[in-house]
Design an enzyme around this catalytic site. Structure first.
Site, PDB file in Angstrom:
ATOM      1  N   GLY A  18      -5.909   5.483 142.051  1.00  0.00           N
ATOM      2  CA  GLY A  18      -5.128   5.796 140.959  1.00  0.00           C
ATOM      3  C   GLY A  18      -5.461   7.381 140.783  1.00  0.00           C
ATOM      4  N   VAL A  45      -2.696  11.177 144.737  1.00  0.00           N
ATOM      5  CA  VAL A  45      -1.720  10.570 145.661  1.00  0.00           C
ATOM      6  C   VAL A  45      -1.356   9.287 145.325  1.00  0.00           C
ATOM      7  CG1 VAL A  45      -1.953   9.935 148.320  1.00  0.00           C
ATOM      8  CG2 VAL A  45      -3.191  12.208 147.533  1.00  0.00           C
ATOM      9  N   GLY A  46      -2.287   8.409 144.843  1.00  0.00           N
ATOM     10  CA  GLY A  46      -1.867   7.080 144.747  1.00  0.00           C
ATOM     11  C   GLY A  46      -0.641   7.098 143.590  1.00  0.00           C
ATOM     12  N   HIS A  93      14.725  29.848 122.846  1.00  0.00           N
ATOM     13  CA  HIS A  93      15.366  28.579 122.204  1.00  0.00           C
ATOM     14  C   HIS A  93      16.661  28.092 122.611  1.00  0.00           C
ATOM     15  CE1 HIS A  93      15.654  25.077 119.403  1.00  0.00           C
ATOM     16  NE2 HIS A  93      17.017  25.683 119.237  1.00  0.00           N
TER      17      HIS A  93
END
Length: 459
Positions: A177, A180-181, A439
């Protein structure tokens, strides 16, 4: 047969390539790369993955078309072979430019081969001994394969091989996790696969600020990914189409899927080089120890990029190359000391981060002040339909100095550069808060997180 050079560059990735080209302005260079120019980043990392993530993002947005009042004639499907073909076209084009540049370079001899050190200052390549006054080691890393019982009998992918898969998995199991995962898990979920993401640590992206990890997990689960944390895979069995993982931990014991991706870290390419002939011994993890100028313990031998450990990103590798170039050829005193290194994770929400996390800052003894802005309160995020995540500043109350900035949200990898520039130039938390921001833009989230005035809640 032997050849003598002023400089030997071993490794043709995103640090070795520009360094070899620049070194060739100052003498003869031997440039050795056993695979493709561009290294992991160009061929099997940054560029191909982000190209495919872009395709996944289009598919995801197309499925949401009705939310924007747009009607499509039928369901959205993904042609994975076409996605891979697009990726290959882009990568091939960039890589071809690298080869053309190398071919045009004078005083640079390119060896497309495997090299091994066979004597001090001598690398043997296809029977030719290359001897150089200075040696620059830029050999990178490869995927780490964990010790899972039975894994060697089961078909699995790494981040390198999964990029060329052209048939969509019905259910992809992802072990790991980290960045990459997480990127691959979300990519394939948006392509249409069922995905289970298995993480040994108690949260995804454990190196990130906890609020960022939580935001990424929320994004994963919102996309329909099954996320299992605190779960360790201990055994693997099966064949393609029927993979079974035996796991221990808090969330699962037995997990099944059709395909398996192993994404459990990186191992340095320091083995099988003959480094003992240079008098070098990697540390237990395989990295080479360097000083702030990236010099190794061996005279006139430098190690840079992932091989030296520490932050392992293309942008730090490129900066390493600049440090080494200026140290050797310009006699300038550039070092890694104090450099500010941002990073990104290309998930949705997209992570961009720099500096200390809140727990790290508190552990270091700072009087911490935290500023936060959720993207739900940013009108541009609402307008584009992406309000996942937040911007979080960590600052020192005593000095008003920015200690860290952590973003998970739309375009987070770009937005974080505002904090990078502020930290690099010494601009304070208050100064960033007082800077006028356009904005409506996503950058207003940075301003409001720093205590600015552009807060549009409920607009």
């Amino acid at each position: 047969m032997s050849e003598r050079y002023d400089t030997l560059v071993l490794g043709g990735g995103m640090a070795g390539l520009p360094l070899a080209l620049r070194a060739a302005r100052h003498g003869r260079v031997a440039f050795v790369e056993k695979e493709l120019l561009g290294g992991t980043c160009l061929n099997r990392g940054c560029i191909p993955t982000k190209t495919m993530i872009a395709s996944a993002a289009v598919a995801h947005q197309a499925r949401r078309a009705a939310e924007f009042g747009v009607r499509l004639p039928g369901p959205v499907t993904v042609d994975l072979a076409a996605v891979v073909d697009r990726k290959n076209t882009i990568v091939d084009s960039i890589r071809a430019g690298s080869y053309r540049t190398v071919e045009k370079s004078t005083d640079l001899d390119f060896y497309h081969a495997t090299g091994h050190f066979t004597a001090p200052r001598t690398l043997t390549v296809d029977g030719t001994d290359l001897t150089a006054d200075r040696i620059l080691l830029v050999t990178g890393t490869r995927s780490t394969i964990p010790a899972i019982d039975g894994l060697d009998t089961v078909p699995y992918f790494t981040s390198r091989t999964l990029l060329d898969l052209t048939d969509l998995p019905s259910h992809l199991l992802v072990v790991g996790g980290g960045y990459v995962g997480c990127e691959f898990a979300q990519m394939f979920r948006r392509f249409g696969s069922e995905v289970t993401l298995i993480q040994r640590a108690d949260r995804l992206l454990p190196g990130e600020d906890p609020d960022i990890s939580a935001a990424v997990r929320e994004g994963m689960t919102a996309d329909g990914i099954t996320v299992l944390t605190g779960t360790t895979c201990t055994a693997a069995t099966g064949t393609t189409g029927n993979i079974r993982l035996g796991c221990t931990g808090s969330e699962a014991d037995d997990i099944t899927g059709s395909h398996l991706l192993i994404a459990t870290g990186r191992t340095p390419n320091s083995d099988n080089l003959g480094l003992e002939y240079l008098g070098l011994e990697p540390d237990p993890q395989g990295f080479l120890t360097v000083d702030a100028s990236l010099r190794t313990d061996a005279e006139n031998v430098w190690a840079l990029g992932d091989l030296r450990g520490g932050p392992m990103f293309t942008h730090t590798a490129r900066d390493d190359a600049d440090i080494v170039y200026r140290t050797i050829f310009r006699s300038q005193d550039r070092t890694t000391t104090g450099r500010i290194v941002p990073h990104a994770v290309f998930t949705d929400p997209e992570v961009g981060a720099v500096g200390l996390t809140e727990p790290a800052a508190r552990a270091a003894g700072y009087d911490v002040v935290v500023g936060r802005q959720d993207f739900t309160g940013v009108v541009k995020a609402r307008a584009i339909g992406n309000t996942r995540g937040l911007v979080k500043f960590v600052a020192d109350a005593a000095t008003d100095r920015i200690l860290g900035c952590h973003i998970a949200g739309p375009d987070g990898g770009n937005l974080v550069h505002e904090a990078v520039i502020a930290m690099t130039t010494g601009a304070t938390y208050t100064q960033l808060a007082q800077a006028i921001h356009i904005h409506p833009t996503l950058a207003e989230a940075v301003n409001t997180a720093a205590g600015g005035v552009h807060r549009e809640i409920g607009a």
